[in-house]
Design a protein around this motif. Structure first.
Motif, PDB file in Angstrom:
ATOM      1  N   PHE A 242       0.813  -1.211   0.000  1.00 21.15           N
ATOM      2  CA  PHE A 242       0.000   0.000   0.000  1.00 21.15           C
ATOM      3  C   PHE A 242       0.853   1.270   0.000  1.00 21.15           C
ATOM      4  O   PHE A 242       0.312   2.367  -0.151  1.00 21.15           O
ATOM      5  CB  PHE A 242      -0.957  -0.009   1.195  1.00 21.15           C
ATOM      6  CG  PHE A 242      -1.987  -1.090   1.107  1.00 21.15           C
ATOM      7  CD1 PHE A 242      -3.088  -0.954   0.282  1.00 21.15           C
ATOM      8  CD2 PHE A 242      -1.848  -2.269   1.827  1.00 21.15           C
ATOM      9  CE1 PHE A 242      -4.040  -1.965   0.182  1.00 21.15           C
ATOM     10  CE2 PHE A 242      -2.786  -3.282   1.742  1.00 21.15           C
ATOM     11  CZ  PHE A 242      -3.885  -3.138   0.906  1.00 21.15           C
ATOM     12  N   GLU A 243       2.172   1.097   0.176  1.00 23.71           N
ATOM     13  CA  GLU A 243       3.070   2.252   0.153  1.00 23.71           C
ATOM     14  C   GLU A 243       3.902   2.316  -1.119  1.00 23.71           C
ATOM     15  O   GLU A 243       4.715   3.217  -1.303  1.00 23.71           O
ATOM     16  CB  GLU A 243       3.967   2.211   1.390  1.00 23.71           C
ATOM     17  CG  GLU A 243       3.173   2.325   2.684  1.00 23.71           C
ATOM     18  CD  GLU A 243       4.027   2.186   3.937  1.00 23.71           C
ATOM     19  OE1 GLU A 243       5.264   2.238   3.823  1.00 23.71           O
ATOM     20  OE2 GLU A 243       3.456   2.008   5.023  1.00 23.71           O
ATOM     21  N   VAL A 244       3.679   1.357  -2.030  1.00 23.36           N
ATOM     22  CA  VAL A 244       4.338   1.381  -3.338  1.00 23.36           C
ATOM     23  C   VAL A 244       3.757   2.529  -4.158  1.00 23.36           C
ATOM     24  O   VAL A 244       2.568   2.845  -4.042  1.00 23.36           O
ATOM     25  CB  VAL A 244       4.129   0.028  -4.054  1.00 23.36           C
ATOM     26  CG1 VAL A 244       4.527   0.095  -5.500  1.00 23.36           C
ATOM     27  CG2 VAL A 244       4.905  -1.055  -3.323  1.00 23.36           C
ATOM     28  N   ASP A 245       4.556   3.149  -5.015  1.00 20.34           N
ATOM     29  CA  ASP A 245       4.169   4.411  -5.668  1.00 20.34           C
ATOM     30  C   ASP A 245       2.806   4.380  -6.345  1.00 20.34           C
ATOM     31  O   ASP A 245       1.947   5.221  -6.071  1.00 20.34           O
ATOM     32  CB  ASP A 245       5.242   4.866  -6.648  1.00 20.34           C
ATOM     33  CG  ASP A 245       5.531   3.855  -7.751  1.00 20.34           C
ATOM     34  OD1 ASP A 245       5.259   2.647  -7.570  1.00 20.34           O
ATOM     35  OD2 ASP A 245       6.040   4.267  -8.804  1.00 20.34           O
ATOM     36  N   THR A 246       2.557   3.430  -7.247  1.00 22.13           N
ATOM     37  CA  THR A 246       1.296   3.426  -7.987  1.00 22.13           C
ATOM     38  C   THR A 246       0.101   3.143  -7.089  1.00 22.13           C
ATOM     39  O   THR A 246      -0.977   3.720  -7.261  1.00 22.13           O
ATOM     40  CB  THR A 246       1.339   2.386  -9.122  1.00 22.13           C
ATOM     41  OG1 THR A 246       1.613   1.090  -8.561  1.00 22.13           O
ATOM     42  CG2 THR A 246       2.409   2.723 -10.137  1.00 22.13           C
ATOM     43  N   VAL A 247       0.299   2.266  -6.116  1.00 22.15           N
ATOM     44  CA  VAL A 247      -0.797   1.929  -5.192  1.00 22.15           C
ATOM     45  C   VAL A 247      -1.048   3.096  -4.240  1.00 22.15           C
ATOM     46  O   VAL A 247      -2.192   3.434  -3.926  1.00 22.15           O
ATOM     47  CB  VAL A 247      -0.475   0.639  -4.406  1.00 22.15           C
ATOM     48  CG1 VAL A 247      -1.653   0.235  -3.539  1.00 22.15           C
ATOM     49  CG2 VAL A 247      -0.096  -0.491  -5.356  1.00 22.15           C
ATOM     50  N   GLN A 248       0.027   3.728  -3.782  1.00 20.71           N
ATOM     51  CA  GLN A 248      -0.113   4.851  -2.883  1.00 20.71           C
ATOM     52  C   GLN A 248      -0.839   6.024  -3.545  1.00 20.71           C
ATOM     53  O   GLN A 248      -1.617   6.732  -2.906  1.00 20.71           O
ATOM     54  CB  GLN A 248       1.271   5.304  -2.398  1.00 20.71           C
ATOM     55  CG  GLN A 248       1.262   6.437  -1.411  1.00 20.71           C
ATOM     56  CD  GLN A 248       0.538   6.118  -0.108  1.00 20.71           C
ATOM     57  OE1 GLN A 248       0.068   7.030   0.569  1.00 20.71           O
ATOM     58  NE2 GLN A 248       0.430   4.847   0.266  1.00 20.71           N
ATOM     59  N   ASN A 249      -0.628   6.202  -4.846  1.00 24.33           N
ATOM     60  CA  ASN A 249      -1.334   7.280  -5.559  1.00 24.33           C
ATOM     61  C   ASN A 249      -2.841   7.051  -5.572  1.00 24.33           C
ATOM     62  O   ASN A 249      -3.634   7.997  -5.524  1.00 24.33           O
ATOM     63  CB  ASN A 249      -0.809   7.387  -6.995  1.00 24.33           C
ATOM     64  CG  ASN A 249       0.593   7.962  -7.044  1.00 24.33           C
ATOM     65  OD1 ASN A 249       1.033   8.627  -6.105  1.00 24.33           O
ATOM     66  ND2 ASN A 249       1.316   7.710  -8.121  1.00 24.33           N
ATOM     67  N   ILE A 250      -3.235   5.780  -5.647  1.00 20.88           N
ATOM     68  CA  ILE A 250      -4.659   5.443  -5.586  1.00 20.88           C
ATOM     69  C   ILE A 250      -5.204   5.758  -4.196  1.00 20.88           C
ATOM     70  O   ILE A 250      -6.259   6.371  -4.040  1.00 20.88           O
ATOM     71  CB  ILE A 250      -4.877   3.958  -5.928  1.00 20.88           C
ATOM     72  CG1 ILE A 250      -4.424   3.675  -7.360  1.00 20.88           C
ATOM     73  CG2 ILE A 250      -6.341   3.560  -5.745  1.00 20.88           C
ATOM     74  CD1 ILE A 250      -4.280   2.194  -7.684  1.00 20.88           C
ATOM     75  N   MET A 251      -4.444   5.369  -3.163  1.00 23.45           N
ATOM     76  CA  MET A 251      -4.875   5.639  -1.786  1.00 23.45           C
ATOM     77  C   MET A 251      -4.958   7.134  -1.511  1.00 23.45           C
ATOM     78  O   MET A 251      -5.878   7.594  -0.810  1.00 23.45           O
ATOM     79  CB  MET A 251      -3.931   4.967  -0.792  1.00 23.45           C
ATOM     80  CG  MET A 251      -4.375   5.136   0.653  1.00 23.45           C
ATOM     81  SD  MET A 251      -3.241   4.392   1.844  1.00 23.45           S
ATOM     82  CE  MET A 251      -3.678   2.666   1.686  1.00 23.45           C
ATOM     83  N   LYS A 252      -4.031   7.895  -2.046  1.00 24.97           N
ATOM     84  CA  LYS A 252      -4.051   9.349  -1.836  1.00 24.97           C
ATOM     85  C   LYS A 252      -5.315   9.966  -2.421  1.00 24.97           C
ATOM     86  O   LYS A 252      -5.877  10.912  -1.844  1.00 24.97           O
ATOM     87  CB  LYS A 252      -2.808   9.986  -2.456  1.00 24.97           C
ATOM     88  CG  LYS A 252      -1.524   9.761  -1.655  1.00 24.97           C
ATOM     89  CD  LYS A 252      -0.329  10.368  -2.362  1.00 24.97           C
ATOM     90  CE  LYS A 252       0.947  10.141  -1.545  1.00 24.97           C
ATOM     91  NZ  LYS A 252       2.159  10.654  -2.264  1.00 24.97           N
ATOM     92  N   HIS A 253      -5.761   9.445  -3.561  1.00 29.91           N
ATOM     93  CA  HIS A 253      -6.994   9.957  -4.168  1.00 29.91           C
ATOM     94  C   HIS A 253      -8.192   9.670  -3.250  1.00 29.91           C
ATOM     95  O   HIS A 253      -9.051  10.526  -3.033  1.00 29.91           O
ATOM     96  CB  HIS A 253      -7.204   9.312  -5.541  1.00 29.91           C
ATOM     97  CG  HIS A 253      -8.297   9.948  -6.334  1.00 29.91           C
ATOM     98  ND1 HIS A 253      -8.551   9.647  -7.652  1.00 29.91           N
ATOM     99  CD2 HIS A 253      -9.241  10.872  -6.005  1.00 29.91           C
ATOM    100  CE1 HIS A 253      -9.577  10.356  -8.089  1.00 29.91           C
ATOM    101  NE2 HIS A 253     -10.016  11.100  -7.107  1.00 29.91           N
ATOM    102  N   ILE A 254      -8.229   8.456  -2.692  1.00 29.47           N
ATOM    103  CA  ILE A 254      -9.317   8.095  -1.770  1.00 29.47           C
ATOM    104  C   ILE A 254      -9.258   8.986  -0.532  1.00 29.47           C
ATOM    105  O   ILE A 254     -10.284   9.488  -0.049  1.00 29.47           O
ATOM    106  CB  ILE A 254      -9.207   6.616  -1.364  1.00 29.47           C
ATOM    107  CG1 ILE A 254      -9.293   5.716  -2.600  1.00 29.47           C
ATOM    108  CG2 ILE A 254     -10.299   6.239  -0.366  1.00 29.47           C
ATOM    109  CD1 ILE A 254      -8.828   4.291  -2.365  1.00 29.47           C
ATOM    110  N   SER A 255      -8.058   9.195  -0.001  1.00 26.78           N
ATOM    111  CA  SER A 255      -7.881  10.039   1.182  1.00 26.78           C
ATOM    112  C   SER A 255      -8.382  11.456   0.921  1.00 26.78           C
ATOM    113  O   SER A 255      -9.020  12.078   1.776  1.00 26.78           O
ATOM    114  CB  SER A 255      -6.409  10.081   1.589  1.00 26.78           C
ATOM    115  OG  SER A 255      -5.942   8.796   1.935  1.00 26.78           O
ATOM    116  N   SER A 256      -8.102  11.955  -0.297  1.00 28.97           N
ATOM    117  CA  SER A 256      -8.544  13.304  -0.662  1.00 28.97           C
ATOM    118  C   SER A 256     -10.059  13.403  -0.693  1.00 28.97           C
ATOM    119  O   SER A 256     -10.652  14.368  -0.198  1.00 28.97           O
ATOM    120  CB  SER A 256      -7.957  13.672  -2.035  1.00 28.97           C
ATOM    121  OG  SER A 256      -8.471  14.902  -2.492  1.00 28.97           O
ATOM    122  N   ILE A 257     -10.707  12.380  -1.250  1.00 35.32           N
ATOM    123  CA  ILE A 257     -12.174  12.371  -1.321  1.00 35.32           C
ATOM    124  C   ILE A 257     -12.777  12.321   0.082  1.00 35.32           C
ATOM    125  O   ILE A 257     -13.757  13.002   0.381  1.00 35.32           O
ATOM    126  CB  ILE A 257     -12.660  11.171  -2.163  1.00 35.32           C
ATOM    127  CG1 ILE A 257     -12.274  11.357  -3.639  1.00 35.32           C
ATOM    128  CG2 ILE A 257     -14.160  10.977  -2.031  1.00 35.32           C
ATOM    129  CD1 ILE A 257     -12.518  10.138  -4.504  1.00 35.32           C
TER     130      ILE A 257
END
Length: 876
Positions: A242-257
């Motif tokens: 979940f801290e790998v770059d591509t996966v983390q970018n997905i999580m960051k989008h969810i966090s923003s929402i």
């Protein structure tokens, strides 16, 4: 060791093995092709089993892939830990009887230490306890210190699955350093996740009989697997996927929402991980043509989507949001999987529709589940009954796994055994007639033919004049000769008969040898062999006979017209409805073209007319239809459409009819004008998000028009019209007259009912200061009962009224309570529910008005007899 992005790692790996003369193969679809043992592709070697088993020839003896995978056994653990996930990519290099241990080990070490620059001292090696050969290669050829090579037993370092190819493994492990704990021993360091496995090299060198005997194989194979996300963890110095770059970018989008930050709240982190993992899985699954459903892989998809949606709500996101995150998943993976970007609108539509549908389900289901758990808490119980769980699932569509998950969060368990029992009973009822349906005795393609694959000539020829019978099967067993009356399967070396595939039915026709004749009723295919399902009509046929194989030409021409029409239809639908339209199934035979497609609402009459207009214009323009084999990349550049979930080889067959360009292995006409005419017969729903068009072509359109004409003539005669042109006006007049009569009947019925109601109050009884009246009115529809009851509801007195009506075999109760009666404790919903129950019926509603169905109308009078007692209990 330099920080490397996940996408770069994938490319570095594949390019490295291309430099070692491996052929790079694209990831197979997540939907297994020709492998019923798997629900979803779950490993890098799964799509390649046919090469390992010798059932197909690989493009090269050396192959490298990055395979999309889904694994769901630990789905309940996803989110709760940082290491569980359902979607991952598996890097692999494979040898089919070419190189073996030395090269596999040497190249693995070169890639990790030279290409990626991982320090050798951070790597540990495990081998199978008796694999001296692997140890010698690691120690003497690669130079690994003896104490860094660990021997492990069969459980850890030997791969086998029942009988068949198997062999020892050698795993490469990475030491993440003291931050993860001490290194007292290899086992202890593994237990604390200081040392993690990153690559598994499987040496398939034995053939197991499944009973403990292992014979050395002549042609040995290599099968390796390295998780791309896990490798990225190593190269990026992070703890988990979940801290790998591509996966983390997905999580960051969810966090923003959601307006939250990862690693600030452990409970919210669980939800972030669930959504991140599940939206990756669902995006790829939908991209490979999987649709949400209640069984099989469709249920896996639905479960993942619903779980993600629910965790969004737990984070406070009350609106549908998964399609927004889906965009980020596609963007992060588009370079490696361009088909995701091509299907972006379609993928988002499927996910969006499912999320919105579930939003309605979860509100109702959660409310009822809360009632169940509150009752449990009040009673001191700890187990939700299977009956309650089944009610949630069966009546409200609330999935059992979600019920269990919510209950677990509240400290309860679910009686899963009882739930399963009820679910089985329901399935048994739903499929009661299924077992009685006798399928084709050849449907399982169980025949195994020991002969070269059949050569198909039916793209250009309707007849093969010098075919040879390679085998004959009767009752599943091979025979030398079949005689008149025998039902058989005939295998030829060459055939013009098309075998059922891709929605096109198999050919019918004749197999002739002089006066010896077999009629072919169907043709199917099994592992490259065309199986002609036939009956010996005259004489006999024997293995080795030279025969004439002759298809039924007119039937085939009709089938080809309908198949080409299906292509034109898909193109027209995309023009009218949008690019999200894709084929979801089809059946083309000599009678009709049935085409299933992804769309989310019924087509309007105008849309259907427009599609018909476009297809007929293509027919009348007399465009040539071409069929050409070409490299798959060339076909993609032409814009050829592929079927969702279909696995294609390096060379594909492309069918072009003007602007329609599709991958297709079926047979087609040579010019659109040969279709003649096209007419849509019906448009309907097949499943959520899937519509179906039934259409006819050619002479079948003429037949349809003649049927319409005959219906019109008969209708005109029934209405005693001399001129059929007056039919529409006459029908409108008859309908208006009928409607007017219905109004008069309804008005008279209401007047009669009102007069009866007025009389009821003259002798009304009182209970607790409330007047109670009841009446049965046979021949009265529910709407009339409601109007009657509502006329009572507005009275200022305290009144409870119960009315029953019957219409045919159905009965209805309607109970109303005036405002004054409700104030005194009356509740129409509870009263009508109790009354209906006496007849075996169900229902309920609001305190001032409620309706219920009568189970057995013969018990309505018995229910009325209990009315006073029910009211007396209600207003105590």
């Amino acid at each position: 060791m330099q920080w490397t992005g996940l996408n770069d790692l994938r490319e570095k790996y594949l390019s490295f093995f291309e430099s070692k003369n491996h052929t790079r193969m694209a990831s197979a679809s997540l939907v297994p092709q020709g492998d019923k043992s798997l629900l979803l592709i779950n490993s890098g070697m799964a799509p390649l089993k046919k090469f390992f088993l010798g059932q197909a020839t690989p493009p090269n003896k050396r192959v490298t892939t990055c395979q999309k995978c889904i694994r769901t056994p630990d789905i309940e653990s996803v989110g709760k830990t940082a290491r569980h996930g359902t979607y991952f990519e598996m890097l692999g290099n494979f040898s089919f009887g070419d190189y073996f241990k030395t090269e596999a080990i040497e190249w693995a070490w070169e890639f990790l230490t030279k290409t990626l620059g991982i320090p050798a001292e951070k790597l540990w090696i495990t081998i199978f306890e008796s694999d001296d050969e692997a140890e010698q290669i690691w120690e003497n050829h690669i130079g690994i210190p003896h104490d860094r090579i660990i021997r492990l037993g069969k459980k850890d370092n030997f791969w086998e699955h029942g009988s068949g190819p198997c062999g020892p493994c050698s795993e490469i492990h990475f030491d993440r350093g003291e931050a993860y704990g001490p290194f007292e021993s290899f086992e202890q360091a593994s237990d604390c996740d200081r040392v993690i496995e990153i690559w598994n090299l499987v040496f398939s060198q034995f053939d197991s009989d499944g009973e403990g005997h292992y014979a050395e194989m002549k042609n040995k194979n290599i099968d390796t697997g390295m998780g791309l996300e896990r490798l990225a963890c190593v190269m990026q110095g992070v703890d988990n996927i979940f801290e790998v770059d591509t996966v983390q970018n997905i999580m960051k989008h969810i966090s923003s929402i959601a307006g939250i930050e990862y690693k600030k709240d452990a409970k919210k982190d669980v939800s972030l991980r669930v959504i991140t993992d599940h939206i990756r899985s669902t995006t790829f699954m939908v991209g490979d043509g999987i649709l949400p459903s209640n069984e099989g892989r469709g249920y896996v998809l639905r479960r993942l989507l619903r779980r993600a949606a629910r965790h969004g709500r737990l984070l406070g996101v009350k609106r549908p949001f998964l399609t927004e995150v889906c965009d980020t998943v596609i963007n992060e993976n588009a370079n490696a999987y361009p088909e995701l970007a091509e299907k972006r609108d379609y993928i988002k539509k499927i996910i969006g529709v499912e999320e919105e549908a579930f939003a309605k389900t979860i509100d109702k289901g959660t409310e009822l589940l809360n009632q169940f758990t509150e009752k449990l808490a009040a009673e001191g119980g700890k187990v939700l009954s299977g009956d309650d769980a089944f009610k949630l699932s069966d009546t409200y569509g609330f999935p059992i796994d979600l019920t269990e998950e919510i209950c677990e969060e509240k400290g309860y368990t679910v009686d899963r055994d009882r739930f399963t029992e009820l679910a089985k009973e329901q399935r048994a009822r739903a499929k009661a007639d299924h077992a009685a349906k006798a399928g084709s005795s050849w449907a399982d393609n169980s025949i195994k033919v020991d002969a070269p694959a059949t050569i198909f000539t039916g793209y250009t020829d309707f007849e093969a004049e010098d075919a040879e019978i390679q085998a004959i099967y009767k009752d599943g067993s091979e025979v030398e000769t079949a005689v008149e009356g025998d039902n058989v399967v005939i295998v030829l070396d060459v055939t013009p008969f098309y075998a059922e595939s891709g929605g096109q039915v198999g050919d019918t026709g004749m197999i002739l040898n002089g006066a010896n004749i077999a009629s072919v009723d169907d043709t199917i295919k099994s592992e490259g062999h065309f199986l002609h399902i036939a009956t010996i009509e005259q004489g006999s046929l024997s293995k080795g006979d030279k025969v004439i194989a002759q298809i039924e030409k007119e039937r085939r021409m009709a089938v080809m017209r309908n198949h080409t029409t299906a292509h034109l239809l898909q193109h027209a639908l995309r023009q009218v409805l949008g690019d999200h339209v894709h084929q979801a199934g089809q059946l083309v035979n000599d009678k009709a073209c049935r085409f299933d497609f992804n769309h989310f609402s019924a087509m309007t009459d105008e849309e259907i007319a427009k599609v018909e207009e476009i297809v007929n214009a293509e027919i009348m323009a007399a465009f040539p239809v071409t069929m050409e084999e070409m490299p798959i990349e060339e076909a993609r550049k032409l814009g050829a459409m592929a079927l969702f979930g279909e696995k294609y080889g390096n060379t594909v067959r492309v069918v072009t009819a003007h602007n329609s360009i599709e991958f297709c292995g079926g047979t087609h006409i040579s010019n659109t004008s040969q279709i003649g005419l096209f007419k849509i017969v019906s448009e309907s729903s097949v499943a959520a998000g899937v519509r179906r068009i039934e259409a006819v072509t050619g002479l079948n359109v003429i037949g349809l028009l003649n049927d319409f004409k005959n219906t019109i003539i008969k209708s005109a005669k029934a209405l005693k019209l001399a001129n059929i042109t007056e039919l529409s006006e006459k029908c409108a007049a008859v309908a208006a007259e009928s409607k007017e009569k219905d109004k008069k009947i309804e008005s008279l019925t209401q007047q009669i009912a009102n007069s009866k109601t007025a009389a009821l109050f003259d002798n009304a009884k009182e209970i607790g200061g409330i007047k109670i009246v009841s009446a049965r009115m046979d021949g009265t529809a529910p709407d009339a009962l409601r109007k009657l009851g509502d006329s009572v509801k507005d009275k200022e007195e305290a009144i409870i009224a119960l009315f029953a009506g019957t219409l045919g075999e159905k009965g209805t109760f309607y109970c109303v309570c005036t405002k004054e009666a409700v104030a005194k404790g009356a509740n129409a919903g509870k009263i009508v529910r109790e009354i209906a129950a006496i007849t075996g019926g169900k229902g309920g509603g609001k305190p001032d008005g409620a309706m219920a169905g009568a189970g057995d109308i013969a018990k309505i009078d018995a229910a009325f007899a209990k009315f006073e007692d029910v009211v007396a209990d209600a207003v105590k």
